[in-house]
Design an enzyme around this catalytic site. Structure first.
Site: not given
Ligand code: NAP
Length: 310
Positions: A16, A92
């Protein structure tokens, strides 16, 4: 070009952050992306730290922190940033538990800084038009259908299956955030059935029934095994016609005719709102969508279904 007012850092450079936050900050009149904190990733051309603690120590000029990590990691970093007197924006859902978010609100208040719990779907193009259209009409029934293919939308993300990752409620909470934004009355959960894959700790599907003061049927169906185009719809029957809010709030149809639609500007609107809150250290934290999800875990009947493998 005029200098941007606020230096912001992103924490958690993942899906995101790259898809939405970085482009939205680039377009923002108010925010400049000054640094990132992420254990394994960075954004080329931007100062990068491995932890938020290092960033806060090294960058006193960065006044705003945008947390883009999964919910399980949010509280510790939010607390660190608020204690360091920074304004904080939360992806969120705003935390892994309601109590930890209440704690953050108190901390932000005591430090006189802004805390903004975002609900991006509330800023979809047709949500305001839906709320305005519903006002004053008699609502007879509400159906949410929020169904998508987890393998397409969350490829390889293990945190969604771990406790606190909320499973299918990760997208489903977006539907609840829109519903709670457009309804003129409060609702509460009456019953729920949550389907847990036998090898996972969070549900892959959920059926919810809510109660409203007017005793109308309100249902929500969340499913993560929907292949093809996602279904992110809210249907509301009223005395003035049938409302259909489609595509996550991007299109509003009344009796099948398009009434409002627009492109995706959800994240630019989130940053614009954050900029409005900062000058007075205002706090905007609406926990209604998360409360309904917490209620579903409290009241919901648990059903075990086939194991899930990527
Ligand atoms: P993601 O890519 O899996 O995670 C974001 C980054 O957070 C990871 O790359 C990681 O980077 C870091 N991180 C820190 N602690 C972590 C842990 N315990 N487990 C996994 N990663 C961790 O997730 P995302 O899709 O961006 O979602 C992140 C948030 O945004 C969520 O709350 C989600 O509901 C929200 N969101 C997502 C979307 C979507 O389309 N994906 C849309 C709207 C909102 P490092 O390893 O470099 O620290």
């Amino acid at each position: 070009m005029a200098a941007k007012t606020h230096k912001v850092a992103i924490v958690g450079v993942g899906k995101i952050a790259r898809d939405q936050h970085v482009p939205a900050i680039e377009r923002s009149q108010s925010f400049e992306l000054a640094a990132t904190a992420s254990r394994n990733a960075e954004i080329s051309g931007t100062r990068a730290y491995r932890t938020l603690a290092e960033l806060l120590d090294a960058e006193p000029g960065i006044t705003c922190i945008s947390l883009c990590t999964p919910p399980q990691a949010r509280y510790a970093d939010a607390r660190l940033a608020l204690k360091a007197g920074r304004h904080v924006m939360l992806e969120k859902p705003p935390g892994a538990t309601l109590s930890e978010v209440h704690d953050l609100v108190e901390l932000a208040r005591s430090k006189n800084v802004s805390l903004y719990a975002t609900w991006h779907s509330r800023h979809a193009a047709a949500v305001d038009a839906a709320r305005e259209w519903l006002a004053g009409r008699r609502i007879d029934a509400i159906r949410i259908n929020w169904k998508e293919d987890v393998r397409y939308w969350h490829p390889g993300q293990e945190w969604i299956w771990e406790a606190g990752g909320v499973g299918v409620f990760d997208p489903g909470i977006n539907g609840l955030s829109v519903l709670t934004e457009i309804l003129p009355f409060p609702i509460h959960l009456a019953s729920a059935e949550l389907s847990f894959p036998e090898n996972r700790n969070t549900p892959i599907a959920a059926s919810l029934r809510f109660r409203a003061p007017t005793n109308i049927p309100i249902t929500a169906e969340f499913d993560w095994l929907e292949e093809g185009s996602p279904l992110w719809d809210i249907e509301i029957d009223t005395d003035g016609g049938a409302m259909l809010l489609r595509e996550g709030g991007a299109r509003l149809l009344i009796d099948g005719k398009e009434k409002a639609s627009g492109g995706d500007a959800e994240y630019p609107r989130l940053y614009a709102r954050f900029a409005e809150l900062i000058p007075t250290g205002a706090i905007e934290v609406d926990l209604a969508p998360m409360r309904h999800v917490a209620d579903a875990f409290t009241l919901g009947k648990r059903v075990t279904v086939a194991p899930f493998h990527w």
